[in-house]
Motif scaffolding. Structure first.
Motif, PDB file in Angstrom:
ATOM      1  N   TYR A   1     -16.486   3.430  20.224  1.00 43.04           N
ATOM      2  CA  TYR A   1     -16.141   2.161  20.785  1.00 43.04           C
ATOM      3  C   TYR A   1     -16.478   1.955  22.324  1.00 43.04           C
ATOM      4  N   VAL A   2     -17.347   1.359  22.621  1.00 48.74           N
ATOM      5  CA  VAL A   2     -18.065   1.006  23.829  1.00 48.74           C
ATOM      6  C   VAL A   2     -17.677  -0.080  24.557  1.00 48.74           C
TER       7      VAL A   2
ATOM      8  N   THR B   1     -19.453  -6.291  25.309  1.00 46.99           N
ATOM      9  CA  THR B   1     -19.887  -6.548  26.456  1.00 46.99           C
ATOM     10  C   THR B   1     -19.627  -8.104  26.862  1.00 46.99           C
ATOM     11  N   SER B   2     -19.505  -8.585  28.061  1.00 44.63           N
ATOM     12  CA  SER B   2     -19.459 -10.195  28.064  1.00 44.63           C
ATOM     13  C   SER B   2     -20.273 -10.565  29.388  1.00 44.63           C
TER      14      SER B   2
ATOM     15  N   ARG C   1     -27.492  -3.945  34.761  1.00 45.48           N
ATOM     16  CA  ARG C   1     -27.577  -2.757  35.241  1.00 45.48           C
ATOM     17  C   ARG C   1     -26.374  -1.776  34.350  1.00 45.48           C
ATOM     18  N   GLN C   2     -25.374  -2.222  34.028  1.00 37.81           N
ATOM     19  CA  GLN C   2     -24.230  -1.632  33.476  1.00 37.81           C
ATOM     20  C   GLN C   2     -24.583  -1.258  32.139  1.00 37.81           C
ATOM     21  N   VAL C   3     -25.192  -2.273  31.328  1.00 38.56           N
ATOM     22  CA  VAL C   3     -25.685  -2.149  30.234  1.00 38.56           C
ATOM     23  C   VAL C   3     -26.651  -1.197  30.059  1.00 38.56           C
TER      24      VAL C   3
ATOM     25  N   GLU D   1     -20.855  -6.895  19.973  1.00 42.45           N
ATOM     26  CA  GLU D   1     -20.003  -8.012  20.121  1.00 42.45           C
ATOM     27  C   GLU D   1     -20.266  -8.600  21.471  1.00 42.45           C
ATOM     28  N   THR D   2     -20.775  -9.931  21.954  1.00 41.45           N
ATOM     29  CA  THR D   2     -20.899 -10.330  23.189  1.00 41.45           C
ATOM     30  C   THR D   2     -20.651 -11.923  23.190  1.00 41.45           C
TER      31      THR D   2
END
Length: 533
Positions: free
Chosen positions: A120-121, A150-151, A157-159, A179-180
């Motif tokens: 789970y990330v 993610t949101s 960059r973080q992704v 899921e975003t």
């Protein structure tokens, strides 16, 4: 002058030195006695403390012995591993870490790679990268169920830092969930999935079409079909796509066998249309199960297919469920599914959406496709008596009939009466909120199906199971008569009971519907009265 007793106490004489010495001697004697008692109390308290300590040691020994013989310690390691897996599947993502602190047996079981296979990330977590690396290290060579959350607040960059760590193990992916709340971020995640995924079986994408500032992001996830084609993901069978708008172009891999398409809205710039859905379906000839769930929020009404001759062939489709406005069921007019055995049609009647009769469309679908339907469910979708009769006559293989909020009449049910009635293979009935149906009609149906022809034997299968919920004209005597001949369920299905998931058969709903039914009956009896609600 004589003094009273009170005055004598006030003006008593001073004590003599002998009296004072005697008083101090008595005080010191009592103080020594108190000190002796205090010493004895302390000795007793020390003894109690020692006894408490010995008691605690015995209790600890008892707990250790109980731990040796407890069921949790005696469970096979394989079963413990399976339990830990279920904990993670139910959403407890930290389960492997927590259970490993219980005991040595649990710690050993928690080290199994399969327990760590659910990765789970959460990109919002600043420690997501380190946590992901640790999880993948513990999972070793196990098949992975990867969930990426993610949101719109997360920088690309973080992704980009997280995805290479996951993609490095893409050969182990079995399930991928994204899921975003931003379609742009979903597209960014999929753009990094450029390595083969030979073990991937299922993909689930939950996303939105608009970015946080309200502007449109990526129009559609075309990378879904590009990166997860038959060459890169040969075992991919299922895709679940939940978004705010229906895709404008085909975005799903063509070798899919199971598709769940759930759309939340129908905005003016991308209204829900039959053409868009048919364009998706005609690229999926290998589909076996299909679930369409259309929006509850409408800015623009459903757009029907303008070409009456357009037809989509789904030769391998065996189960189809559609939930949305009744207009959505017009898709049946353009679908041919000759292998269909289960059909679930559910509408938005409670939301007040404008309803259109589905009878002609359903009848044409059954007559054109000639599907070997074994299960038919109509949820908040009603048919007129002629359509019921036409459908029953065209469904000789029907084994289970589920009707919710239907005005099916006693005379229509009579068409099913055996031994030569319609739907001769019918064995299970599930009737809910059928306000016109009398219990005696059901009793007669079940009785007639037990009749055996003297020459040819039984021509119709007996009714094995009857479920009746909130049908006001089914009395207690009817239920008792049915119970003598068949199975009467007191509990809803756990696996596929739609009412359980949407919570429609609640007491509040029952009271509301009963009240509306009484109002309707009152207005029918008093046609000249104007009732204002």
């Amino acid at each position: 002058m004589l003094l009273s007793d009170t005055e004598r106490l006030q003006y008593r004489l001073e004590p003599t030195p002998e009296t004072i010495d005697a008083a101090w001697g008595t005080i010191q004697s009592h103080e020594r006695a108190i000190d002796d008692l205090e010493d004895r109390i302390q000795d007793l308290l020390h003894q109690v403390q020692d006894l408490r300590y010995d008691q605690a040691k015995h209790r600890a020994a008892i707990e250790r012995c109980k731990g040796l013989i407890t069921l949790a310690r005696r469970l096979p390691e394989e079963l413990l591993i399976k339990i830990f897996e279920h904990c993670v599947e139910d959403g407890w993502t930290r389960a492997p870490v927590v259970v490993s602190h219980v005991c040595s047996a649990w710690r050993k079981a928690a080290l199994a790679p399969k327990v760590w296979s659910h990765v789970y990330v959460n990109s919002d977590d600043p420690k997501a990268l380190d946590r992901t690396r640790f999880w993948l290290e513990m999972a070793r060579g196990a098949n992975l169920n990867v969930t990426i959350v993610t949101s719109w607040r997360i920088l690309p960059r973080q992704v980009m830092e997280l995805m290479p760590v996951l993609v490095e193990r893409s050969a182990q992916w079995r399930v991928l969930k994204v899921e975003t709340d931003s379609l742009r971020h979903a597209d960014l995640i999929l753009s990094q999935c450029n390595q083969p995924t030979p073990e991937l079986r299922s993909i689930e994408v939950r996303t939105a079409a608009l970015d946080s500032n309200g502007s449109e992001g990526v129009s559609d996830l075309v990378r879904l079909a590009a990166w997860f084609n038959k060459d890169f993901a040969p075992r991919l069978a299922s895709v679940s796509y939940i978004s705010t708008i229906v895709p404008a172009v085909p975005i799903f891999p063509e070798h899919l066998t199971n598709l769940v398409l759930e759309i939340k809205e129908s905005p003016s710039h991308r209204p829900l249309s039959a053409a868009a859905i048919l364009a998706v379906l005609e690229r999926l000839p290998e589909l076996r199960t299909l679930s369409l769930s259309m929006p509850l929020v409408y800015e623009h009404e459903f757009i029907a297919e303008p070409d009456p001759d357009r037809m989509v062939e789904l030769p391998m489709l065996t189960a189809m469920a559609m939930y949305g406005p009744t207009d959505l069921n017009e898709l049946l007019y353009h679908v041919r599914a000759p292998s269909l055995s289960e059909l679930y049609l559910r509408s938005l009647e409670d939301l007040g959406y404008r309803q259109r009769p589905i009878g002609p469309t359903l009848t044409r679908f059954i007559e054109t496709s000639a599907p070997p339907l074994k299960l038919l469910e109509l949820h908040d979708i009603d048919l007129d008596p002629d359509t019921f009769e036409a459908c029953f006559a065209a469904l000789p293989s029907l084994e289970e009939l589920r009707l919710h909020e239907s005005s099916i009449s006693d005379s229509t049910v009579h068409l099913l009466n055996g031994p030569r009635g319609l739907c001769p293979r019918l064995r299970r009935l599930d009737l809910r909120w059928c306000g016109h149906l009398h219990g005696r009609a059901l009793v007669n149906l079940v009785q007639s199906r037990h009749v055996v022809d003297d020459l040819t034997g039984p021509l119709s299968d007996p009714i094995e199971e009857v479920a009746v919920i909130n049908c006001c004209f089914v009395t207690e005597d009817d239920v008792l008569d049915l119970a003598r001949m068949t199975t009467c369920r007191l509990v809803m299905r756990d696996a596929d009971d739609y009412c359980r998931t949407c919570q429609c058969c609640t007491n509040q709903r029952y009271r509301t519907r009963l009240r509306l039914r009484h109002i309707t009956e009152f207005m029918d009896r008093n046609a000249g009265i104007k009732l204002v609600l």
